[in-house]
Design an enzyme around this catalytic site. Sequence first.
Site, PDB file in Angstrom:
ATOM      1  N   TYR A  18       1.095  -1.348  -0.034  1.00  0.00           N
ATOM      2  CA  TYR A  18       0.092   0.115   0.032  1.00  0.00           C
ATOM      3  C   TYR A  18       0.935   1.421  -0.025  1.00  0.00           C
ATOM      4  O   TYR A  18       0.477   2.052  -0.878  1.00  0.00           O
ATOM      5  CB  TYR A  18      -0.878  -0.059   1.361  1.00  0.00           C
ATOM      6  CG  TYR A  18      -1.665   1.284   1.545  1.00  0.00           C
ATOM      7  CD1 TYR A  18      -2.796   1.682   0.783  1.00  0.00           C
ATOM      8  CD2 TYR A  18      -1.427   2.114   2.554  1.00  0.00           C
ATOM      9  CE1 TYR A  18      -3.508   2.824   1.000  1.00  0.00           C
ATOM     10  CE2 TYR A  18      -1.877   3.184   2.737  1.00  0.00           C
ATOM     11  CZ  TYR A  18      -3.019   3.623   1.977  1.00  0.00           C
ATOM     12  OH  TYR A  18      -3.632   4.604   2.260  1.00  0.00           O
ATOM     13  N   ASP A  42     -10.492  10.116   5.776  1.00  0.00           N
ATOM     14  CA  ASP A  42      -9.348  10.653   5.705  1.00  0.00           C
ATOM     15  C   ASP A  42      -9.283  12.122   5.340  1.00  0.00           C
ATOM     16  O   ASP A  42      -9.589  12.680   4.220  1.00  0.00           O
ATOM     17  CB  ASP A  42      -8.589   9.823   4.530  1.00  0.00           C
ATOM     18  CG  ASP A  42      -7.137  10.558   4.418  1.00  0.00           C
ATOM     19  OD1 ASP A  42      -6.857  11.511   5.150  1.00  0.00           O
ATOM     20  OD2 ASP A  42      -6.233   9.936   3.746  1.00  0.00           O
TER      21      ASP A  42
END
Length: 127
Positions: A18, A42
């Site tokens: 990731y 986020d």
Amino acid sequence: MPNAAARTQAITDTVHRYIDAVTNGSPDELAAFYAEDATLEDPVGGEVHIGSRAIAGFYSAVTGVERKCELVTLRVSGNEAAFHFRLTITAGDHKMRIEPIETMVFDDQGKVTAMKAYWSQTDVTQL
């Protein structure tokens, strides 16, 4: 995942992939880490993106900018991971570093079902 050690290693490997994808990946490649009905928040307190299409849309914000990502620390426990990393973004003459702490919850197939990123403006440095 058959046992705790294998699960921990699989999650560790996924977080490393990731981080690499945050540097080099497309929005679709980043969204592929997530389960179809996953959530992404986020930063925490902001909009919650639900589902892989919305998550790919979120990651499209970094398309067309130079990115460098460095994993600082990682902790894996059960089906979850928490990690701190540095993301440096360069867009033309503008350069900044963001240092979030993210948490991810993984399903039995190793897909992220929930991600939360903890950061605020105090975690952003103009370079």
